[in-house]
Motif scaffolding. Sequence first.
Motif, mmCIF file in Angstrom:
data_model
loop_
_atom_site.group_PDB
_atom_site.id
_atom_site.type_symbol
_atom_site.label_atom_id
_atom_site.label_comp_id
_atom_site.label_asym_id
_atom_site.label_seq_id
_atom_site.Cartn_x
_atom_site.Cartn_y
_atom_site.Cartn_z
ATOM 1 N N ALA A 143 95.533 52.362 33.129
ATOM 2 C CA ALA A 143 96.909 51.867 33.021
ATOM 3 C C ALA A 143 97.075 50.705 33.996
ATOM 4 O O ALA A 143 96.688 50.810 35.163
ATOM 5 N N VAL A 144 97.632 49.607 33.501
ATOM 6 C CA VAL A 144 97.912 48.437 34.343
ATOM 7 C C VAL A 144 99.421 48.255 34.355
ATOM 8 O O VAL A 144 100.032 47.909 33.343
ATOM 9 N N LEU A 145 100.036 48.511 35.500
ATOM 10 C CA LEU A 145 101.488 48.452 35.639
ATOM 11 C C LEU A 145 101.897 47.101 36.213
ATOM 12 O O LEU A 145 101.414 46.700 37.275
ATOM 13 N N VAL A 146 102.779 46.385 35.497
ATOM 14 C CA VAL A 146 103.211 45.049 35.920
ATOM 15 C C VAL A 146 104.738 44.997 35.941
ATOM 16 O O VAL A 146 105.398 45.762 35.242
ATOM 17 N N PRO A 147 105.335 44.088 36.734
ATOM 18 C CA PRO A 147 106.789 44.094 36.898
ATOM 19 C C PRO A 147 107.573 43.398 35.790
ATOM 20 O O PRO A 147 108.769 43.626 35.659
ATOM 21 N N THR A 148 106.949 42.523 34.994
ATOM 22 C CA THR A 148 107.699 41.758 33.995
ATOM 23 C C THR A 148 106.988 41.778 32.651
ATOM 24 O O THR A 148 105.766 41.923 32.575
ATOM 25 N N THR A 149 107.772 41.596 31.590
ATOM 26 C CA THR A 149 107.189 41.548 30.249
ATOM 27 C C THR A 149 106.312 40.316 30.070
ATOM 28 O O THR A 149 105.318 40.369 29.345
ATOM 29 N N LEU A 150 106.661 39.213 30.735
ATOM 30 C CA LEU A 150 105.852 37.997 30.638
ATOM 31 C C LEU A 150 104.463 38.239 31.214
ATOM 32 O O LEU A 150 103.439 37.858 30.612
ATOM 33 N N LEU A 151 104.403 38.880 32.367
ATOM 34 C CA LEU A 151 103.111 39.166 32.986
ATOM 35 C C LEU A 151 102.318 40.159 32.136
ATOM 36 O O LEU A 151 101.091 40.057 32.022
ATOM 37 N N ALA A 152 103.014 41.109 31.527
ATOM 38 C CA ALA A 152 102.333 42.069 30.649
ATOM 39 C C ALA A 152 101.682 41.346 29.473
ATOM 40 O O ALA A 152 100.537 41.632 29.105
ATOM 41 N N GLN A 153 102.398 40.394 28.888
ATOM 42 C CA GLN A 153 101.859 39.640 27.761
ATOM 43 C C GLN A 153 100.655 38.805 28.189
ATOM 44 O O GLN A 153 99.650 38.738 27.482
ATOM 45 N N HIS B 240 98.570 39.354 30.753
ATOM 46 C CA HIS B 240 97.422 40.232 31.021
ATOM 47 C C HIS B 240 96.859 40.804 29.718
ATOM 48 O O HIS B 240 95.638 40.956 29.586
ATOM 49 N N PHE B 241 97.733 41.144 28.795
ATOM 50 C CA PHE B 241 97.292 41.687 27.509
ATOM 51 C C PHE B 241 96.359 40.700 26.811
ATOM 52 O O PHE B 241 95.296 41.066 26.295
ATOM 53 N N GLN B 242 96.736 39.436 26.844
ATOM 54 C CA GLN B 242 95.912 38.407 26.221
ATOM 55 C C GLN B 242 94.593 38.223 26.974
ATOM 56 O O GLN B 242 93.521 38.123 26.365
ATOM 57 N N THR B 243 94.656 38.195 28.307
ATOM 58 C CA THR B 243 93.451 37.987 29.111
ATOM 59 C C THR B 243 92.467 39.142 28.948
ATOM 60 O O THR B 243 91.253 38.933 28.772
ATOM 61 N N PHE B 244 92.958 40.378 29.014
ATOM 62 C CA PHE B 244 92.078 41.543 28.870
ATOM 63 C C PHE B 244 91.411 41.536 27.494
ATOM 64 O O PHE B 244 90.212 41.822 27.372
#
Length: 277
Positions: free
Chosen positions: A192-202, A204-208
């Motif tokens: 699980a990768v917990l991030v503070p914002t939806t922008l950062l989640a998007q 990281h999702f793309q990078t991973f």
Amino acid sequence: RARPRARRSDAASVVEDLQPGDYVVHAHHGVARYGGMVQREFAGVVRDYLLLEYRGGDRLYVPSDQIDVVRRYTGGETPTLSRLGGGDWERTKARVRQATREIARELVVLYQKRAATPGHAFSPDTPWQREMEEQFPYQETPDQLKAIADVKADMEEPRPMDRLICGDVGFGKTEIAIRAAFKAVQDGKQVAVLVPTTLLAQQHFQTFNERYAGFPVRVEMLSRFLTPAQQKRVVDGLADGAVDVVIGTHRLLGSDVRFRDLGLLVVDEEQRFGVHH
């Protein structure tokens, strides 16, 4: 030799970064709205003041040489303004002190349990691990390589890992997380990768996904921007083990989120989360 630059004081830098309308906290008078820097004359002397606006239309002028008692409000949500001259602020501080003591006691118990709890000892790197890492398009820095080695060494120990990775933006912290997550998945564990914002989640999702391309690793994102049906699909995948890596915002902390076998938690920008989180 280059002459060292004088560093701004913490208080001065806080004031320079403030904009009228921002919320601030005065150490003795509580939460206020910052009204800007103003000049006032007193006893024939003109001085600069910070204008703080309180509940009920009250105003407080803080001399510029006393700005160390003012800090930016960092509570996250829109706060309620304090009232000048009342006892609300002192009662609030008393409640916070009590809550802090309780949280401190909880943390002591938590770390005692963690120290006595056996952890999963991850296996050494697999050929897939080395293949994935060799596809990294940049040259690793010495500090980055050391951090990666330290994280892997921690993961292979039979005790819970608790490691803080520090580094400026662009210095490769995400790649360290990518390699650690891949190592966990190789042992059949979820991440699980917990991030503070939806922008950062998007992001990281793309990078991973880009780094794991060509490998049988399922990466999903979980945030409030997904439809209820999409969120349910991800949550169900976490429960039955179909999802290997999930990258999410506070939505990951929802009571309906359950993992089949969580082996690694990565908290990005951990200072943006509260202690209870």
